[in-house]
Each structure stands twice: as C-alpha cells, then as structure tokens.
Design a protein around this motif. Sequence first.
Motif, mmCIF file in Angstrom:
data_model
loop_
_atom_site.group_PDB
_atom_site.id
_atom_site.type_symbol
_atom_site.label_atom_id
_atom_site.label_comp_id
_atom_site.label_asym_id
_atom_site.label_seq_id
_atom_site.Cartn_x
_atom_site.Cartn_y
_atom_site.Cartn_z
ATOM 1 N N TYR A 6 0.826 -1.199 0.000
ATOM 2 C CA TYR A 6 0.000 0.000 0.000
ATOM 3 C C TYR A 6 0.868 1.260 0.000
ATOM 4 O O TYR A 6 0.576 2.232 -0.701
ATOM 5 N N ASN A 7 1.940 1.211 0.782
ATOM 6 C CA ASN A 7 2.832 2.357 0.850
ATOM 7 C C ASN A 7 3.589 2.554 -0.464
ATOM 8 O O ASN A 7 3.837 3.695 -0.887
ATOM 9 N N ILE A 8 3.949 1.451 -1.117
ATOM 10 C CA ILE A 8 4.662 1.551 -2.400
ATOM 11 C C ILE A 8 3.812 2.274 -3.436
ATOM 12 O O ILE A 8 4.300 3.115 -4.188
ATOM 13 N N LEU A 9 2.501 1.971 -3.455
ATOM 14 C CA LEU A 9 1.604 2.619 -4.419
ATOM 15 C C LEU A 9 1.027 3.931 -3.905
ATOM 16 O O LEU A 9 0.304 4.614 -4.641
ATOM 17 N N LYS A 10 1.317 4.267 -2.641
ATOM 18 C CA LYS A 10 0.813 5.514 -2.036
ATOM 19 C C LYS A 10 -0.722 5.538 -2.019
ATOM 20 O O LYS A 10 -1.360 6.535 -2.384
ATOM 21 N N VAL A 11 -1.316 4.423 -1.591
ATOM 22 C CA VAL A 11 -2.773 4.354 -1.484
ATOM 23 C C VAL A 11 -3.134 3.855 -0.083
ATOM 24 O O VAL A 11 -2.304 3.269 0.622
ATOM 25 N N ASN A 12 -4.370 4.121 0.324
ATOM 26 C CA ASN A 12 -4.808 3.605 1.625
ATOM 27 C C ASN A 12 -5.331 2.184 1.476
ATOM 28 O O ASN A 12 -5.475 1.679 0.360
ATOM 29 N N LEU A 20 -6.194 2.005 -7.448
ATOM 30 C CA LEU A 20 -4.942 1.283 -7.686
ATOM 31 C C LEU A 20 -4.407 1.551 -9.083
ATOM 32 O O LEU A 20 -3.212 1.775 -9.279
ATOM 33 N N LYS A 21 -5.308 1.552 -10.057
ATOM 34 C CA LYS A 21 -4.875 1.772 -11.441
ATOM 35 C C LYS A 21 -4.310 3.182 -11.615
ATOM 36 O O LYS A 21 -3.283 3.373 -12.278
ATOM 37 N N LYS A 22 -4.981 4.176 -11.025
ATOM 38 C CA LYS A 22 -4.499 5.556 -11.133
ATOM 39 C C LYS A 22 -3.122 5.701 -10.474
ATOM 40 O O LYS A 22 -2.238 6.377 -11.004
ATOM 41 N N ALA A 23 -2.958 5.073 -9.302
ATOM 42 C CA ALA A 23 -1.680 5.163 -8.594
ATOM 43 C C ALA A 23 -0.573 4.488 -9.392
ATOM 44 O O ALA A 23 0.543 5.016 -9.505
ATOM 45 N N TYR A 24 -0.886 3.323 -9.943
ATOM 46 C CA TYR A 24 0.117 2.607 -10.747
ATOM 47 C C TYR A 24 0.523 3.440 -11.950
ATOM 48 O O TYR A 24 1.720 3.577 -12.258
ATOM 49 N N SER A 46 14.519 -1.147 -10.446
ATOM 50 C CA SER A 46 14.134 -1.673 -9.137
ATOM 51 C C SER A 46 12.791 -1.109 -8.685
ATOM 52 O O SER A 46 11.903 -1.847 -8.237
ATOM 53 N N LYS A 47 12.624 0.208 -8.839
ATOM 54 C CA LYS A 47 11.372 0.855 -8.439
ATOM 55 C C LYS A 47 10.202 0.352 -9.279
ATOM 56 O O LYS A 47 9.104 0.108 -8.776
ATOM 57 N N PHE A 48 10.455 0.212 -10.582
ATOM 58 C CA PHE A 48 9.400 -0.218 -11.487
ATOM 59 C C PHE A 48 8.925 -1.624 -11.141
ATOM 60 O O PHE A 48 7.721 -1.923 -11.170
ATOM 61 N N LYS A 49 9.844 -2.509 -10.785
ATOM 62 C CA LYS A 49 9.467 -3.865 -10.388
ATOM 63 C C LYS A 49 8.645 -3.856 -9.100
ATOM 64 O O LYS A 49 7.683 -4.605 -8.953
ATOM 65 N N GLN A 50 9.036 -2.999 -8.141
ATOM 66 C CA GLN A 50 8.285 -2.898 -6.882
ATOM 67 C C GLN A 50 6.859 -2.413 -7.130
ATOM 68 O O GLN A 50 5.892 -2.949 -6.577
ATOM 69 N N ILE A 51 6.744 -1.372 -7.961
ATOM 70 C CA ILE A 51 5.425 -0.817 -8.274
ATOM 71 C C ILE A 51 4.554 -1.871 -8.952
ATOM 72 O O ILE A 51 3.381 -2.043 -8.621
ATOM 73 N N SER A 52 5.142 -2.596 -9.899
ATOM 74 C CA SER A 52 4.388 -3.611 -10.637
ATOM 75 C C SER A 52 3.949 -4.751 -9.729
ATOM 76 O O SER A 52 2.817 -5.241 -9.820
ATOM 77 N N GLU A 53 4.834 -5.185 -8.844
ATOM 78 C CA GLU A 53 4.475 -6.271 -7.919
ATOM 79 C C GLU A 53 3.375 -5.821 -6.973
ATOM 80 O O GLU A 53 2.440 -6.581 -6.685
ATOM 81 N N ALA A 54 3.466 -4.588 -6.486
ATOM 82 C CA ALA A 54 2.438 -4.072 -5.585
ATOM 83 C C ALA A 54 1.080 -4.038 -6.280
ATOM 84 O O ALA A 54 0.055 -4.445 -5.714
#
Length: 353
Positions: A6-12, A20-24, A46-54
């Motif tokens: 949740y923190n990686i995507l900056k969503v509650n 989720l889609k907008k945050a991604y 590295s960041k892109f992989k984290q965002i995608s996994e989240a």
Amino acid sequence: MGVDYYNILKVNRNASEDDLKKAYKRLAMIWHPDKNPAGKRPEAESKFKQISEAYDVLSDPTKRQIYDLYGEEALKSGQFPPPSSSRSAAPHQHHYYHRGNHNATSFRFNPRDAEDIYAEIFGSEGGGGGGAGGSGGGGRAYRDGFFRTSNGAGGPEFAGTSSGPGPGLRKANALENNLACSLEELYKGFKKKMKISRSIFDSAGKVRTLEEILTIEIKPGWKKGTKITFPEKGNQEPGVIPADLIFVVDEKPHALYKRDGNDLVVNQEITLLEALTGKNLELTTLDGRNLMIPLTDIIKPGAEMVVPNEGMPISKEPGRKGNLRIKFDVKYPSRLTTEQKSDLKRVLGGVSL
C-alpha cells in the motif's frame, strides 16, 4: 508484514480498483526504465518492479486477501493457516476480503511480468479508437518474427528516454501497424501476443536490442480503425522521446456476412417458388450457432428482413448487439413450358396483387 504494498503505491488500505490503477499509472510514468537516463536506470528498474508487484498483488482479490491476512512472506510461500471465524483480525485487515478458504496446497504465488502489466494498463487506453499521435514518416516491417523499426530512410530510428517533453526534446512520430482481424474475431474478441524488437540503451549507455512480448486484447464488437496504443515502445535515441506504437484494427472480408456499423448484412438468393410458398432459412452465426429463420410471408424482389439482436456486439453496451439484415434476391426461372404457364394462370389467375 514485510513489504508494504500500500505504501509503495501511495494508497490507503481501502483503495478501490480504480484507485490502484491511477496510482500505478502515475508511478509507472515516473519509474519505467525507458523513461530514465542511463545513469538512473538501475534504480528505475528496481522501483518499477516494486510498483508492478504491488499492483499485481493488490489488484488481484485472492492475492490481496492473503496478503492482508498473513503478509508478504505467507503470500509468496503459500504457507498459511486457513482463515478462522475465531481468529481476531489485525487492524489492517478488512472484512471485505475475507472470502473463501486458502491453504498451502490450493494457492501458489505467480507474479505477473512487469512489462505485461504496463502494456495492459497503458495499451487498453487506445481501445476505443483513440491513441496518441498519427502516422509518421517512420514505419515498422515484420521480418524474422519481429516488428523492426525504420526511419523511412532505411536506417534505424531511435527513441529517447525522457519521462516527458522538455526543452529541446521532441517526440518521434507514432508508428502505426495494421492488425488484420477476421469478422469472427471481432465478434467474439480475442487476445494476441506480438513479439517486437527495438533498440534501447542499457545501464552502460550502449545500444542493445530488446525483445518484448506485447499482449493485444481485442474487445468484442471493436470496429475497423480502432487503435490500440503502446506508449513509447519505439526505439531510443538521445534527446528524442520514444514513439508510440499503435496497432490499427483492420477487417478481413467475410465469405457470407458484411458489416454495416453494428449490423450484419447477408445477401440471400431464393427461388420464385420459395418466395411465394415460404421456406426455412438456415444460417451459421459468427460464433458457430445454427440460426433457423422461417420465411412465411411472400418475399418480393429486393425485400429485406431484420432479425433483432443477431448483429455485431456493441462494444460500449455489453450484452447488446446490432441487427442481422437479410437482403433477398428472387431467382426467376429462365423459361416455362406451355403447360407450366397454363398451370400458373389457373392457380394465380384469381390472386389479387
């Protein structure tokens, strides 16, 4: 819990699918490796992989439920106890996700490829006939199983790494390719995987060839001219923003049906006897059904019969279809014997026209 998706995507933790889609999308536009200079590429990857996994985990109801209940380690290992009604929920758990039972033998974590997610999210936005850019001087030829990009002069065309237009930067002209689809495919919808090859800069700043698999999803009812856009999937060149790769739906001719908007039109020849006395007309639909249409009224030359809801699916109105329009051509006999003429006069002489 380990990694906080949740923190990686900056969503509650109550984030909806749309949230989720907008945050991604917002984060992917910043951290996609192709949008970052060579010196920042390792961090971006590295960041892109984290965002995608989240996004992969939180957008999948089953993965999200397991993650909310037991955390990242349990999700990835598949080792967790089944939910129990007597189990007390942690503050971050939400009743909405407590559905079904999960155990180590019924779940295996299969992460999705980051580039597949990116192509799905951004590629689907061109599905309604939109798409950024227009035809440019460049083109892509399909050779040896790959689409290869050229700049119209025979040499390779490279596209840049900037995340957006800046001073002195231009965007390469969009690259359009026809995507020929049969009428059956446009009726039912389908997914097609397309392998492309393009030139990119690696972390050392050297040009190398990258092969990618793009998933093109055709929705039922899409029309000729609909565009599917994969943003900035062209080749790379310093100081130039990559071209968008656009696939334009084209429609192959069909042996029986012709499309007219959302309607299907079929020409049907019948004999004069059938036009006068009737028959059962049998047609095979684009999804393989046998359609039996009784002809009970007298059919005049040039007549048209409308069968509701047997046309093409209407992409913007799921569950609805256009009409099937049958245009009749009455075939007259080339000659009649004297006896046949006499019989016709006897039978039809008293018929009012």
